[in-house]
Motif scaffolding. Structure first.
Motif, PDB file in Angstrom:
ATOM      1  N   SER A  71      -2.602  -3.833  -1.791  1.00 58.71           N
ATOM      2  CA  SER A  71      -1.263  -4.423  -1.847  1.00 58.71           C
ATOM      3  C   SER A  71      -0.968  -4.784  -3.296  1.00 58.71           C
ATOM      4  CB  SER A  71      -1.175  -5.660  -0.948  1.00 58.71           C
ATOM      5  OG  SER A  71      -2.075  -6.667  -1.384  1.00 58.71           O
ATOM      6  N   ARG A  72       0.288  -5.146  -3.552  1.00 55.64           N
ATOM      7  CA  ARG A  72       0.637  -5.529  -4.925  1.00 55.64           C
ATOM      8  C   ARG A  72       1.703  -6.597  -4.908  1.00 55.64           C
ATOM      9  NH1 ARG A  72       2.141  -0.341  -8.035  1.00 55.64           N
ATOM     10  NH2 ARG A  72       2.525  -1.823  -9.733  1.00 55.64           N
ATOM     11  N   ASP A  73       1.702  -7.371  -5.961  1.00 60.70           N
ATOM     12  CA  ASP A  73       2.704  -8.413  -6.191  1.00 60.70           C
ATOM     13  C   ASP A  73       3.259  -8.158  -7.584  1.00 60.70           C
ATOM     14  OD1 ASP A  73       4.178 -10.717  -6.698  1.00 60.70           O
ATOM     15  OD2 ASP A  73       2.749 -12.034  -5.693  1.00 60.70           O
ATOM     16  N   ASN A  74       4.347  -7.428  -7.655  1.00 58.04           N
ATOM     17  CA  ASN A  74       4.855  -7.024  -8.970  1.00 58.04           C
ATOM     18  C   ASN A  74       5.302  -8.206  -9.839  1.00 58.04           C
ATOM     19  OD1 ASN A  74       4.269  -4.324  -8.798  1.00 58.04           O
ATOM     20  ND2 ASN A  74       6.262  -3.752  -7.969  1.00 58.04           N
ATOM     21  N   PRO A  75       5.946  -9.231  -9.310  1.00 58.29           N
ATOM     22  CA  PRO A  75       6.283 -10.372 -10.179  1.00 58.29           C
ATOM     23  C   PRO A  75       5.049 -11.007 -10.816  1.00 58.29           C
ATOM     24  CG  PRO A  75       7.575 -10.463  -8.194  1.00 58.29           C
ATOM     25  CD  PRO A  75       6.542  -9.379  -7.997  1.00 58.29           C
ATOM     26  N   LYS A  76       3.899 -10.885 -10.155  1.00 60.72           N
ATOM     27  CA  LYS A  76       2.656 -11.439 -10.705  1.00 60.72           C
ATOM     28  C   LYS A  76       1.850 -10.386 -11.456  1.00 60.72           C
ATOM     29  CE  LYS A  76       2.041 -15.160  -7.339  1.00 60.72           C
ATOM     30  NZ  LYS A  76       1.121 -15.781  -6.343  1.00 60.72           N
ATOM     31  N   ASN A  77       2.372  -9.159 -11.545  1.00 69.32           N
ATOM     32  CA  ASN A  77       1.661  -8.076 -12.246  1.00 69.32           C
ATOM     33  C   ASN A  77       0.236  -7.902 -11.719  1.00 69.32           C
ATOM     34  OD1 ASN A  77       3.827  -7.434 -13.829  1.00 69.32           O
ATOM     35  ND2 ASN A  77       2.832  -7.862 -15.780  1.00 69.32           N
ATOM     36  N   THR A  78       0.078  -7.956 -10.415  1.00 68.96           N
ATOM     37  CA  THR A  78      -1.258  -7.909  -9.834  1.00 68.96           C
ATOM     38  C   THR A  78      -1.296  -6.983  -8.615  1.00 68.96           C
ATOM     39  OG1 THR A  78      -1.677 -10.177 -10.539  1.00 68.96           O
ATOM     40  CG2 THR A  78      -3.158  -9.284  -8.883  1.00 68.96           C
ATOM     41  N   VAL A  79      -2.382  -6.236  -8.534  1.00 69.56           N
ATOM     42  CA  VAL A  79      -2.667  -5.406  -7.362  1.00 69.56           C
ATOM     43  C   VAL A  79      -3.960  -5.932  -6.738  1.00 69.56           C
ATOM     44  CG1 VAL A  79      -3.316  -3.099  -6.573  1.00 69.56           C
ATOM     45  CG2 VAL A  79      -1.482  -3.385  -8.253  1.00 69.56           C
ATOM     46  N   TYR A  80      -3.992  -5.940  -5.410  1.00 69.30           N
ATOM     47  CA  TYR A  80      -5.138  -6.478  -4.693  1.00 69.30           C
ATOM     48  C   TYR A  80      -5.811  -5.398  -3.849  1.00 69.30           C
ATOM     49  CZ  TYR A  80      -2.622 -10.776  -5.755  1.00 69.30           C
ATOM     50  OH  TYR A  80      -1.964 -11.788  -6.403  1.00 69.30           O
ATOM     51  N   LEU A  81      -7.098  -5.612  -3.621  1.00 65.79           N
ATOM     52  CA  LEU A  81      -7.829  -4.785  -2.660  1.00 65.79           C
ATOM     53  C   LEU A  81      -8.594  -5.737  -1.744  1.00 65.79           C
ATOM     54  CD1 LEU A  81      -8.494  -1.848  -1.817  1.00 65.79           C
ATOM     55  CD2 LEU A  81     -10.607  -2.088  -3.142  1.00 65.79           C
ATOM     56  N   GLN A  82      -8.080  -5.903  -0.536  1.00 64.24           N
ATOM     57  CA  GLN A  82      -8.759  -6.725   0.456  1.00 64.24           C
ATOM     58  C   GLN A  82      -9.786  -5.864   1.167  1.00 64.24           C
ATOM     59  OE1 GLN A  82      -8.397 -10.097   1.267  1.00 64.24           O
ATOM     60  NE2 GLN A  82     -10.181  -9.728   2.561  1.00 64.24           N
ATOM     61  N   MET A  83     -11.039  -6.286   1.118  1.00 61.91           N
ATOM     62  CA  MET A  83     -12.131  -5.502   1.685  1.00 61.91           C
ATOM     63  C   MET A  83     -12.782  -6.302   2.813  1.00 61.91           C
ATOM     64  SD  MET A  83     -13.777  -3.899  -1.794  1.00 61.91           S
ATOM     65  CE  MET A  83     -14.502  -5.448  -2.298  1.00 61.91           C
ATOM     66  N   ASN A  84     -12.684  -5.796   4.013  1.00 62.19           N
ATOM     67  CA  ASN A  84     -13.276  -6.442   5.184  1.00 62.19           C
ATOM     68  C   ASN A  84     -14.381  -5.568   5.766  1.00 62.19           C
ATOM     69  OD1 ASN A  84     -11.328  -8.509   4.936  1.00 62.19           O
ATOM     70  ND2 ASN A  84      -9.901  -7.428   6.280  1.00 62.19           N
ATOM     71  N   SER A  85     -15.198  -6.162   6.621  1.00 60.48           N
ATOM     72  CA  SER A  85     -16.287  -5.433   7.291  1.00 60.48           C
ATOM     73  C   SER A  85     -17.104  -4.625   6.292  1.00 60.48           C
ATOM     74  CB  SER A  85     -15.713  -4.514   8.379  1.00 60.48           C
ATOM     75  OG  SER A  85     -14.968  -5.255   9.319  1.00 60.48           O
ATOM     76  N   LEU A  86     -17.482  -5.273   5.228  1.00 65.38           N
ATOM     77  CA  LEU A  86     -18.191  -4.573   4.150  1.00 65.38           C
ATOM     78  C   LEU A  86     -19.554  -4.064   4.609  1.00 65.38           C
ATOM     79  CD1 LEU A  86     -17.118  -6.854   1.222  1.00 65.38           C
ATOM     80  CD2 LEU A  86     -16.814  -4.369   1.293  1.00 65.38           C
ATOM     81  N   LYS A  87     -19.920  -2.924   4.053  1.00 70.20           N
ATOM     82  CA  LYS A  87     -21.189  -2.268   4.380  1.00 70.20           C
ATOM     83  C   LYS A  87     -22.014  -2.117   3.103  1.00 70.20           C
ATOM     84  CE  LYS A  87     -18.763   0.563   7.826  1.00 70.20           C
ATOM     85  NZ  LYS A  87     -18.459   1.947   8.253  1.00 70.20           N
ATOM     86  N   PRO A  88     -23.323  -1.998   3.230  1.00 68.66           N
ATOM     87  CA  PRO A  88     -24.143  -1.796   2.024  1.00 68.66           C
ATOM     88  C   PRO A  88     -23.705  -0.574   1.214  1.00 68.66           C
ATOM     89  CG  PRO A  88     -25.546  -2.400   3.866  1.00 68.66           C
ATOM     90  CD  PRO A  88     -24.156  -2.211   4.428  1.00 68.66           C
ATOM     91  N   GLU A  89     -23.197   0.447   1.862  1.00 67.79           N
ATOM     92  CA  GLU A  89     -22.755   1.639   1.132  1.00 67.79           C
ATOM     93  C   GLU A  89     -21.462   1.410   0.345  1.00 67.79           C
ATOM     94  OE1 GLU A  89     -23.560   1.416   4.393  1.00 67.79           O
ATOM     95  OE2 GLU A  89     -22.256   2.714   5.623  1.00 67.79           O
TER      96      GLU A  89
END
Length: 124
Positions: A71-89
């Protein structure tokens, strides 16, 4: 010119979550498409996800589809990557990249600007 700085990496147990941030400098960041890539030791840099300049289009690699959200928030000049159910790989250095024309591109060479990366380690 765009400068990118990633943050939010760390050590997390399998099944956990992290949210990465990609903060950009430059007043025109809202015109840039952004991608997240990752690189594990001894492996090539691989595409993870991408988002269009407006945020209206998103793309994911098959290994992360359904678990990661860009996702991104252009007024904040930021892009996010939400990572759930993380795996060792999922363990790798994660990079964000930006380019005005690389809409949804899965090829690292398509992107002009890169951050320095943030380490994500998922323990089993």
């Amino acid at each position: 010119q765009v400068q990118l700085v990633e943050s939010g990496g760390g050590l997390v147990p399998a099944g956990g979550s992290l949210r990465l941030s990609c903060a950009a400098s430059g007043r025109t960041f809202s015109r840039y498409n952004v991608g997240w890539f990752r690189q594990a030791p001894g492996k090539e840099r691989e595409f993870v996800a991408a988002i269009s300049w407006s945020g209206g289009l998103t793309y994911y690699s098959d290994p992360v589809k359904g678990r990661f959200t860009i996702s991104r928030d252009n007024p904040k000049n930021t892009v996010y990557l939400q990572m759930n159910s993380l795996k060792p790989e999922d363990t790798a250095v994660y990079y964000c990249a930006a380019d005005m024309t690389a809409l949804g591109s899965r090829h690292p060479d398509s992107y002009d600007y890169w951050g320095q990366g943030t380490q994500v380690t998922v323990s089993s």
